[in-house]
Enzyme design. Sequence first.
Site, PDB file in Angstrom:
ATOM      1  N   ARG A  73       0.705  -1.283   0.021  1.00 48.39           N
ATOM      2  CA  ARG A  73       0.057   0.113   0.060  1.00 48.39           C
ATOM      3  C   ARG A  73       0.729   1.430   0.007  1.00 48.39           C
ATOM      4  NH1 ARG A  73      -5.275  -0.852   1.607  1.00 48.39           N
ATOM      5  NH2 ARG A  73      -5.854  -2.952   2.282  1.00 48.39           N
TER       6      ARG A  73
ATOM      7  N   HIS B 135      -7.790  -9.785   7.196  1.00 44.00           N
ATOM      8  CA  HIS B 135      -7.726  -9.784   5.892  1.00 44.00           C
ATOM      9  C   HIS B 135      -7.248 -11.216   5.246  1.00 44.00           C
ATOM     10  CE1 HIS B 135      -6.817  -5.262   6.267  1.00 44.00           C
ATOM     11  NE2 HIS B 135      -8.077  -5.446   6.281  1.00 44.00           N
TER      12      HIS B 135
END
Length: 264
Positions: A51, A136
Site C-alpha cells: 500500500r 484480511h
Amino acid sequence: MPELPHDSTSRGQGQRLRMSKELKRAIEDAYRVVIFTGAGISTESGIPDFRSPGGLWTKMAPIDFQDFLRSPEIRAEAWRRKFEIDKTIVSAEPNKGHMAIAKLIDEGKASHVITQNIDNLHQNSGIPAEKVIELHGNGTYAKCLDCGERHELSWVREIYDASGAAPDCRSCGGIVKSATISFGQAMPEEQMNRAHEATLGCDLFIAIGSSLQVYPAAGFPVLAKRNGAMLAILNREPTELDQIADLVIHDEIGPTLAPIAMLN
C-alpha cells in the site's frame, strides 16, 4: 577546544530505550493486552508494504472481488500475480518483533493478536492459530468460495502451470481463491466479531506497524480507547490516531520490542 557535536546515534538509542521502558511498564501494569499489527512489522522480515508509495498496488491496481468472480481470465491473472508476489514472501521469517509478541502471548500477558497481515508470520513465530485473528485472511493457502474446502497452494500451482487456468474446487467445482480478503469482498464476520470481543476485553491495546488508515480494521484502536483501555502506537511514521493515543513511539519495531520481551 571546540565543543564536540552531540552523538545523534547515542541520543536515538537513548530515546528508544526510554520509550521501550515506558511501553514495558504499561504492559506490566496491564491486566490484559491485545496487540494489533499491520504491514510495518512484516517489512522488517523483507515483505514489501504493497500500500505504501511506490508499492505494488500503486503500480498495478488490485483485482476487485466481483471481477474475480465473473471472469475465468481475470481469475487466471489473479493467480499469476499471486505466484509472482509470493516469490518475495515465501522465504520470509519472523523477526524480533514477531518473536517478542509471541513471547507476550506465551507468557499470558497478551490474549490475542489482531492482524491485517496475510503472511502467517505470527503463527510461524509460535503463536497458536486460535490466538491470531486475521482480518484480511491468510495468503498461505486457498479456499473454495462455495463449499469452503481448503486447497494447498502447491496443488493450485500444479493445475495453473499445466493449464494456464485457475483451478476449480476438487470437491464441488466451485471457484478457488487465495484465502485472503480482496478489494470489494466482505470482511470475515467471525474474525471481526472475535476482534471486537477481544478489543472490549483489554485494558491495553497496542497498535504496531500500521498506518491506521484502512477501515474497518483501524476502528479497533478507537474502540479500545473509547472503552477505557490505554492505547499505545508503535510505528515508524506518524499515524492518524497518534493524537488520541496515550503512548506513541516512532521507531523500528523489532529493536523496540526486543528489550521489552528480553530477547537475546
